[in-house]
Design a protein around this motif. Structure first.
Motif, PDB file in Angstrom:
ATOM      1  N   LYS A 237       0.835  -1.207   0.000  1.00 53.52           N
ATOM      2  CA  LYS A 237       0.000   0.000   0.000  1.00 53.52           C
ATOM      3  C   LYS A 237       0.866   1.252   0.000  1.00 53.52           C
ATOM      4  CE  LYS A 237      -4.198  -2.077   1.707  1.00 53.52           C
ATOM      5  NZ  LYS A 237      -4.858  -2.521   2.940  1.00 53.52           N
ATOM      6  N   THR A 238       2.039   1.161   0.618  1.00 52.29           N
ATOM      7  CA  THR A 238       2.982   2.279   0.566  1.00 52.29           C
ATOM      8  C   THR A 238       3.458   2.484  -0.878  1.00 52.29           C
ATOM      9  OG1 THR A 238       3.730   1.843   2.823  1.00 52.29           O
ATOM     10  CG2 THR A 238       5.207   3.115   1.418  1.00 52.29           C
ATOM     11  N   ILE A 239       3.769   1.391  -1.548  1.00 49.85           N
ATOM     12  CA  ILE A 239       4.208   1.460  -2.945  1.00 49.85           C
ATOM     13  C   ILE A 239       3.120   2.105  -3.803  1.00 49.85           C
ATOM     14  CG2 ILE A 239       4.699   0.024  -4.975  1.00 49.85           C
ATOM     15  CD1 ILE A 239       6.122  -1.933  -3.045  1.00 49.85           C
ATOM     16  N   GLU A 240       1.891   1.647  -3.619  1.00 56.34           N
ATOM     17  CA  GLU A 240       0.763   2.188  -4.368  1.00 56.34           C
ATOM     18  C   GLU A 240       0.628   3.694  -4.145  1.00 56.34           C
ATOM     19  OE1 GLU A 240      -2.444  -0.902  -3.907  1.00 56.34           O
ATOM     20  OE2 GLU A 240      -3.656   0.915  -4.127  1.00 56.34           O
ATOM     21  N   LEU A 242       2.883   5.916  -3.004  1.00 62.66           N
ATOM     22  CA  LEU A 242       3.993   6.713  -3.515  1.00 62.66           C
ATOM     23  C   LEU A 242       3.952   6.803  -5.033  1.00 62.66           C
ATOM     24  CD1 LEU A 242       6.576   8.299  -3.044  1.00 62.66           C
ATOM     25  CD2 LEU A 242       7.843   6.152  -3.060  1.00 62.66           C
TER      26      LEU A 242
END
Lengths: 360, 360
Positions: A237-240, A242
């Protein structure tokens, strides 16, 4: 011979349009027969309009209900007994199809698949894997990204075995490098759980390379990264988040002046290539590993290409008999005769960059 | 009145150049006296060359050793008794300066600071916070990102209190929204630790908004996000890795054809703006919260602007007396007279976008 794959027609945010188009694309390019599940009165006329008389192996299976993105996973699985997910997964359980593809509610898809298909022999906890793009074009498999919350070291051992089988069978990586997600490369780095897991992974008959860090996910240092479902879910979810921020900011910056607008226009092709290289929908959705049969969960925003790629992964999954390989790896005393790993690097649906070329 | 801040001259990858230039920039723009710590024979002639006769409040403090990025944190802290970090932090402990800034080895800086400065009254575990850019220009504070590995719910409660005080004092956010990093917004989502922590956070006298997800870090939904140091460290390293991948891929795509090169040239200013908005060095490094005095740890790749910004943060930290506020919050029965929170949104060193304008 055609592989039978079930497609949930009612999964994606814009369902059933991307599903219909994706099913048609898949049938044109892949050795597949699609069982399209959803409300027949809605699906049949739309499919007919799209097919324009073309004869493709697509069958409609009626389901009166469907689960939306806003539905709570647990309650919708219980209450919607005739949902497209449940009806579709039953076809796999009954042996009428070898895999199931949905771009719907991830929580509901996982819960329904675990309930309807059940876990493979020897698998304590199925795990959701995600396929991340790296600079080199070779993707990295991260699991578990949310099928479980609190895991123990033995669960992580199983995730490692399942992940490396997936990387071999479907991604065609002969000897996948497997790493444990931690906070430093040295064995001494990590929390109580990774420290307990590390020696167990060293004993496995896999190419285990030790601890890896968050940044290694993108550097083509490692092919399969194992973590517990809480850490994995926070990570994706962090990747999404960012990725979205960067793309929004870039768009805004390029719109700020006429000069930069002209610049952006001239670089249009470059931006398109750039986006495509980093687009995880190219890699065909997230496989739920450890259940009986192939279950591939795509992003809610899947377009027709993402749907086709998810179907392609389900076909490869079935052809390589990933489930049997997983059972053999987790119950090493009773392997029985196994089909060979599909270790062919060249994929007919990928170009030299490891990417899937646009459909004709 | 000038605030005394210690700067480790030997921290960054290119030390001492960025530190010297950063110290000069800071003295020109901020009410600060810099105590520059490092090998005098190396620092003094270089500083003289940079100053070109300009009279600035920079004093050199000799230290014969320094800790490199490759040194192991634990052993270098023990063996290098005259390191620039240790000498510098002693100045803070002795009251000769109010804050310490380094762009050096994060592990060594944290270990040395904990040892030399010690924890504040009532603080069980100091926490490292990082400041992430969001689309809106208002940053988001994430902590702990690696000062600890295995934390318990009580530690997270302290992190929440310290984080919100930092957001109020240094970032000037009057009523920071505090969230708990988890895998879903509902109270029922999370692992054993977040579920135990959630009710404790609800009882605090802070603006607690419940669970948040990885994507919320970038959406200006929340100002302070609390997690254990393992999850936080995986998260920031994932962010670092993805940001690097995207910038590398974008550069490569824009170089691919002449047309796209021309396009990139025309959009040069836009790219620069874009990079700057997402550049976390603008926010001045990671504060180690909960030790006696300000301790700000910058990235190894810090340039002179990043160093100046870290010094600015140390000055604000000292002026707002963040440490006293933390002690008061963690030992509510013995607050004593406190300086007011610095709740001024307008920062003389920031432009309308919340960014620090380039130095003249």
């Amino acid at each position: 011979m055609l592989v039978d794959i079930v497609l949930d027609a009612m999964g994606s945010d814009k369902a059933p349009e991307p599903e219909l188009r994706g099913a048609i694309l898949a049938c044109r390019h892949l050795p597949v027969r699609i069982h399209l599940v959803g409300p027949e009165d809605k699906i049949r006329p739309a499919l007919r309009a799209h097919l324009k008389g073309e004869n493709l192996p697509i069958e409609i299976v009626h389901a009166s209900e469907w689960i939306s993105m806003d539905d709570k996973a647990a309650s919708s699985v219980r209450s919607k007994k005739d949902s497209s997910m449940r009806v579709g997964l039953k076809l796999v359980r009954e042996g009428k199809a070898r895999g199931f593809v949905t771009a719907g509610n991830t929580g509901a898809a996982m819960a329904t698949a675990k309930m309807v298909l059940g876990a493979l022999n020897g698998v304590d906890r199925p795990a959701l894997a995600t396929i991340l793009p790296t600079g080199a074009g070779t993707p990295c498999v991260l699991l578990d990204v949310g099928a479980n919350v609190d895991s123990d070291p033995q669960n992580l051992v199983q995730f490692a075995l399942m992940g490396q089988i997936y990387a071999r069978s479907v991604l065609g990586i002969a000897k996948p490098r497997v790493g444990l997600l931690s906070i430093g490369e040295e064995d001494s780095k990590g929390n109580a759980m990774t420290k307990e897991t590390l020696p167990l992974l060293r004993e496995l008959p896999i190419n285990f390379i030790g601890n890896v860090e968050g940044r290694d996910l993108f550097q083509n240092n490692v092919d399969v990264v194992v973590c517990d479902g809480f850490v994995g879910n926070v990570t994706i979810k962090t990747i999404e988040g960012l990725a979205k921020l960067i793309s929004d900011e870039l768009r805004q910056a390029l719109k700020a002046t006429i000069t930069s607008q002209v610049g952006a226009l001239l670089s249009r092709r470059a931006f398109k290539d750039f986006k495509r290289r980093l687009d995880y929908s190219e890699y065909g959705g997230a496989p739920l590993l450890g259940v009986q049969g192939a279950c591939i969960i795509g992003h809610g925003s899947s377009n027709e290409r993402a749907i086709m790629n998810a179907i392609r992964v389900a076909v490869q999954f079935a052809q390589a008999d990933v489930s049997r390989h997983i059972e053999a790896a987790l119950k090493p005393r009773d392997p029985g005769p196994l089909p060979p790993f599909n270790e062919v690097k060249a994929d007919p649906f990928r170009d030299d960059n490891g990417l899937i070329p646009p459909a004709a």
